[in-house]
Design a protein around this motif. Structure first.
Motif, PDB file in Angstrom:
ATOM      1  N   UNK A 188      -1.145  -3.730  -7.042  1.00  0.00           N
ATOM      2  CA  UNK A 188       0.199  -4.174  -7.453  1.00  0.00           C
ATOM      3  C   UNK A 188       0.514  -3.627  -8.846  1.00  0.00           C
ATOM      4  N   UNK A 189      -0.455  -3.720  -9.746  1.00  0.00           N
ATOM      5  CA  UNK A 189      -0.256  -3.183 -11.100  1.00  0.00           C
ATOM      6  C   UNK A 189       0.037  -1.699 -11.061  1.00  0.00           C
ATOM      7  N   UNK A 190      -0.745  -0.985 -10.241  1.00  0.00           N
ATOM      8  CA  UNK A 190      -0.546   0.469 -10.139  1.00  0.00           C
ATOM      9  C   UNK A 190       0.821   0.786  -9.543  1.00  0.00           C
ATOM     10  N   UNK A 191       1.213   0.044  -8.495  1.00  0.00           N
ATOM     11  CA  UNK A 191       2.507   0.335  -7.876  1.00  0.00           C
ATOM     12  C   UNK A 191       3.628   0.234  -8.915  1.00  0.00           C
ATOM     13  N   UNK A 192       3.689  -0.906  -9.618  1.00  0.00           N
ATOM     14  CA  UNK A 192       4.827  -1.103 -10.531  1.00  0.00           C
ATOM     15  C   UNK A 192       4.766  -0.127 -11.711  1.00  0.00           C
ATOM     16  N   UNK A 193       3.563   0.177 -12.182  1.00  0.00           N
ATOM     17  CA  UNK A 193       3.466   1.141 -13.285  1.00  0.00           C
ATOM     18  C   UNK A 193       3.914   2.527 -12.796  1.00  0.00           C
ATOM     19  N   UNK A 194       3.522   2.901 -11.577  1.00  0.00           N
ATOM     20  CA  UNK A 194       3.974   4.186 -11.018  1.00  0.00           C
ATOM     21  C   UNK A 194       5.503   4.199 -10.903  1.00  0.00           C
ATOM     22  N   UNK A 195       6.053   3.101 -10.364  1.00  0.00           N
ATOM     23  CA  UNK A 195       7.506   3.059 -10.116  1.00  0.00           C
ATOM     24  C   UNK A 195       8.289   3.082 -11.430  1.00  0.00           C
ATOM     25  N   UNK A 196       7.730   2.476 -12.464  1.00  0.00           N
ATOM     26  CA  UNK A 196       8.434   2.422 -13.754  1.00  0.00           C
ATOM     27  C   UNK A 196       8.395   3.755 -14.477  1.00  0.00           C
ATOM     28  N   UNK A 197       7.343   4.548 -14.244  1.00  0.00           N
ATOM     29  CA  UNK A 197       7.138   5.733 -15.085  1.00  0.00           C
ATOM     30  C   UNK A 197       7.343   7.055 -14.346  1.00  0.00           C
ATOM     31  N   UNK A 212      -4.442  -0.635   1.090  1.00  0.00           N
ATOM     32  CA  UNK A 212      -4.704   0.134   2.320  1.00  0.00           C
ATOM     33  C   UNK A 212      -4.841  -0.854   3.479  1.00  0.00           C
ATOM     34  N   UNK A 213      -4.034  -0.707   4.547  1.00  0.00           N
ATOM     35  CA  UNK A 213      -4.112  -1.675   5.655  1.00  0.00           C
ATOM     36  C   UNK A 213      -5.511  -1.705   6.263  1.00  0.00           C
ATOM     37  N   UNK A 214      -5.915  -2.890   6.686  1.00  0.00           N
ATOM     38  CA  UNK A 214      -7.261  -3.033   7.280  1.00  0.00           C
ATOM     39  C   UNK A 214      -7.309  -2.349   8.646  1.00  0.00           C
ATOM     40  N   UNK A 215      -6.291  -2.617   9.504  1.00  0.00           N
ATOM     41  CA  UNK A 215      -6.307  -2.006  10.851  1.00  0.00           C
ATOM     42  C   UNK A 215      -5.011  -1.274  11.171  1.00  0.00           C
ATOM     43  N   UNK A 216      -3.870  -1.998  11.041  1.00  0.00           N
ATOM     44  CA  UNK A 216      -2.584  -1.429  11.473  1.00  0.00           C
ATOM     45  C   UNK A 216      -1.689  -1.228  10.256  1.00  0.00           C
ATOM     46  N   UNK A 217      -1.059  -0.070  10.146  1.00  0.00           N
ATOM     47  CA  UNK A 217      -0.096   0.170   9.055  1.00  0.00           C
ATOM     48  C   UNK A 217       1.221  -0.492   9.445  1.00  0.00           C
ATOM     49  N   UNK A 218       1.359  -1.773   9.075  1.00  0.00           N
ATOM     50  CA  UNK A 218       2.573  -2.518   9.476  1.00  0.00           C
ATOM     51  C   UNK A 218       3.772  -2.152   8.608  1.00  0.00           C
ATOM     52  N   UNK A 219       3.516  -1.804   7.365  1.00  0.00           N
ATOM     53  CA  UNK A 219       4.598  -1.417   6.447  1.00  0.00           C
ATOM     54  C   UNK A 219       4.460   0.067   6.123  1.00  0.00           C
ATOM     55  N   UNK A 220       5.596   0.713   6.002  1.00  0.00           N
ATOM     56  CA  UNK A 220       5.620   2.153   5.732  1.00  0.00           C
ATOM     57  C   UNK A 220       5.532   2.395   4.222  1.00  0.00           C
ATOM     58  N   UNK A 221       4.421   2.950   3.783  1.00  0.00           N
ATOM     59  CA  UNK A 221       4.220   3.190   2.346  1.00  0.00           C
ATOM     60  C   UNK A 221       4.691   4.585   1.931  1.00  0.00           C
ATOM     61  N   UNK A 222       5.238   5.366   2.886  1.00  0.00           N
ATOM     62  CA  UNK A 222       5.472   6.783   2.576  1.00  0.00           C
ATOM     63  C   UNK A 222       6.574   6.981   1.534  1.00  0.00           C
ATOM     64  N   UNK A 223       7.603   6.121   1.529  1.00  0.00           N
ATOM     65  CA  UNK A 223       8.669   6.324   0.542  1.00  0.00           C
ATOM     66  C   UNK A 223       8.182   5.984  -0.869  1.00  0.00           C
ATOM     67  N   UNK A 224       7.323   4.977  -0.973  1.00  0.00           N
ATOM     68  CA  UNK A 224       6.749   4.641  -2.285  1.00  0.00           C
ATOM     69  C   UNK A 224       5.903   5.797  -2.805  1.00  0.00           C
ATOM     70  N   UNK A 225       5.228   6.470  -1.878  1.00  0.00           N
ATOM     71  CA  UNK A 225       4.431   7.628  -2.292  1.00  0.00           C
ATOM     72  C   UNK A 225       5.336   8.788  -2.684  1.00  0.00           C
ATOM     73  N   UNK A 226       6.365   9.027  -1.855  1.00  0.00           N
ATOM     74  CA  UNK A 226       7.252  10.168  -2.122  1.00  0.00           C
ATOM     75  C   UNK A 226       8.004   9.992  -3.438  1.00  0.00           C
ATOM     76  N   UNK A 227       8.556   8.793  -3.650  1.00  0.00           N
ATOM     77  CA  UNK A 227       9.381   8.583  -4.847  1.00  0.00           C
ATOM     78  C   UNK A 227       8.546   8.405  -6.107  1.00  0.00           C
ATOM     79  N   UNK A 228       7.447   7.639  -5.986  1.00  0.00           N
ATOM     80  CA  UNK A 228       6.724   7.203  -7.188  1.00  0.00           C
ATOM     81  C   UNK A 228       5.286   7.724  -7.276  1.00  0.00           C
ATOM     82  N   UNK A 229       4.822   8.366  -6.197  1.00  0.00           N
ATOM     83  CA  UNK A 229       3.435   8.822  -6.197  1.00  0.00           C
ATOM     84  C   UNK A 229       2.450   7.687  -5.988  1.00  0.00           C
ATOM     85  N   UNK A 230       2.921   6.546  -5.435  1.00  0.00           N
ATOM     86  CA  UNK A 230       2.025   5.403  -5.257  1.00  0.00           C
ATOM     87  C   UNK A 230       1.098   5.604  -4.070  1.00  0.00           C
ATOM     88  N   UNK A 231      -0.196   5.516  -4.342  1.00  0.00           N
ATOM     89  CA  UNK A 231      -1.211   5.579  -3.293  1.00  0.00           C
ATOM     90  C   UNK A 231      -2.172   4.413  -3.535  1.00  0.00           C
TER      91      UNK A 231
END
Ligand SMILES: NC(=O)c1ccc[n+]([C@@H]2O[C@H](COP(=O)([O-])OP(=O)(O)OC[C@H]3O[C@@H](n4cnc5c(N)ncnc54)[C@H](O)[C@@H]3O)[C@@H](O)[C@H]2O)c1
Length: 251
Positions: A188-197, A212-231
């Motif tokens: 969570x800390x990394x996400x918001x710091x990535x998004x802010x900077x 990282x999802x345990x079994x199923x990727x229920x939420x799409x993280x790709x836009x957070x990665x594309x926009x903010x580099x969040x991994x």
């Protein structure tokens, strides 16, 4: 300057720690003192003067302060999640804030978390769980209006589950879907710091943030990665030791 409202909370403290580690100028705002942060205003988002007093020199707003789950509607959700959003957004606009990263919730797509179609993305039909989720849809709507009307970059983040109590840790341990949307405090800390900077341009975005999802990727993280580099770097139950009193789940 990055202003973090709700800076004394579970996610807020993780965000402040990550921003400090990256040597970003950060100011806190919470109704209680923020541990480990000198530049922290104590006040309520329900009071416009308090909020305005924290906005001087702020370029990026991370808005986390809220009643973080279903609760008394008139006494808590309306003041903190509706009126507070109004005061924080208006004060940010008056102060010339250019980017706002605001905490929505996966509870706005509650009905689809078990059924899919996964991964749920920015266009998923809202299926709010109840009143708390309805207040988060208000926040998303206000964010979109601010982006369109004022050209402020606004990202509404549908957050996964970052447990605040040992009881919530035990709940997640019993629920397969919850382990898929678990959000560790560090991620969570990394996400918001990535998004802010992040050096990125956008008007309005709805993004999802989990570990990282345990079994199923229920939420799409790709836009957070594309926009903010969040991994994300952790997966359930990594990071739960920061929940006071939590013990590693068995089984
Ligand atoms: N933790 C999760 O699983 C989760 C999931 C989805 C969304 N969210 C959202 O993320 C944000 C942070 O959640 P959290 O889990 O850290 O909750 P938290 O309760 O630990 O933190 C919220 C903080 O906001 C502060 N606050 C509340 N009302 C305030 C007011 N009127 N004025 C000033 N400060 C006020 C509280 O003092 C607290 O420090 C919230 O907006 C919540 O709705 C959290």
């Amino acid at each position: 300057m990055i202003l973090v409202t709700g800076s004394a909370g579970k996610i807020g403290q993780a965000v402040v720690a990550e921003l400090q580690a990256r040597q970003c100028p950060v100011r806190g705002f919470d109704r209680v003192p923020t541990p480990g942060l000198k530049d922290a205003v104590v006040g309520s988002i329900t009071n416009p003067d308090d909020v305005r007093s924290a906005m001087d020199g702020v370029e990026v707003l991370i808005h986390l302060a809220a009643t973080p789950d279903d609760d008394l509607f008139v006494e808590r959700l309306v003041p903190n999640n509706i009126i507070g959003v109004y005061h924080v957004f208006e004060a940010a606009r008056e102060a010339g804030v250019r980017r706002m990263i605001v905490a929505s919730s996966g509870q706005v797509v509650w009905g689809s978390r078990l059924t899919g179609p996964w991964p749920l993305g920015e266009h998923a039909t809202p299926t709010p769980r109840y009143w708390y989720a309805a207040t988060k849809l208000f926040l998303e709507g206000a964010g979109r209006a601010f982006a369109d009307r004022y050209g402020i970059s606004v990202a509404a983040v549908r957050l996964g589950w970052c447990p605040r109590t040992p009881e919530q840790v035990q709940e997640i341990a019993q629920l397969e879907w919850a382990q898929d949307v678990y959000l560790s405090p560090e991620d969570a800390g990394r996400f918001f710091a990535d998004a802010a900077t992040a050096k990125t341009e956008f008007t309005f975005a709805i993004v999802y943030a989990t570990s990282i999802p345990k079994k199923i990727a229920r939420y799409d993280l790709s836009l957070a990665q594309k926009l903010f580099g969040y991994v994300p770097t952790q997966t359930w139950p990594e990071g739960i030791e920061t929940v006071v009193g939590a013990t590693p789940p068995t089984g």
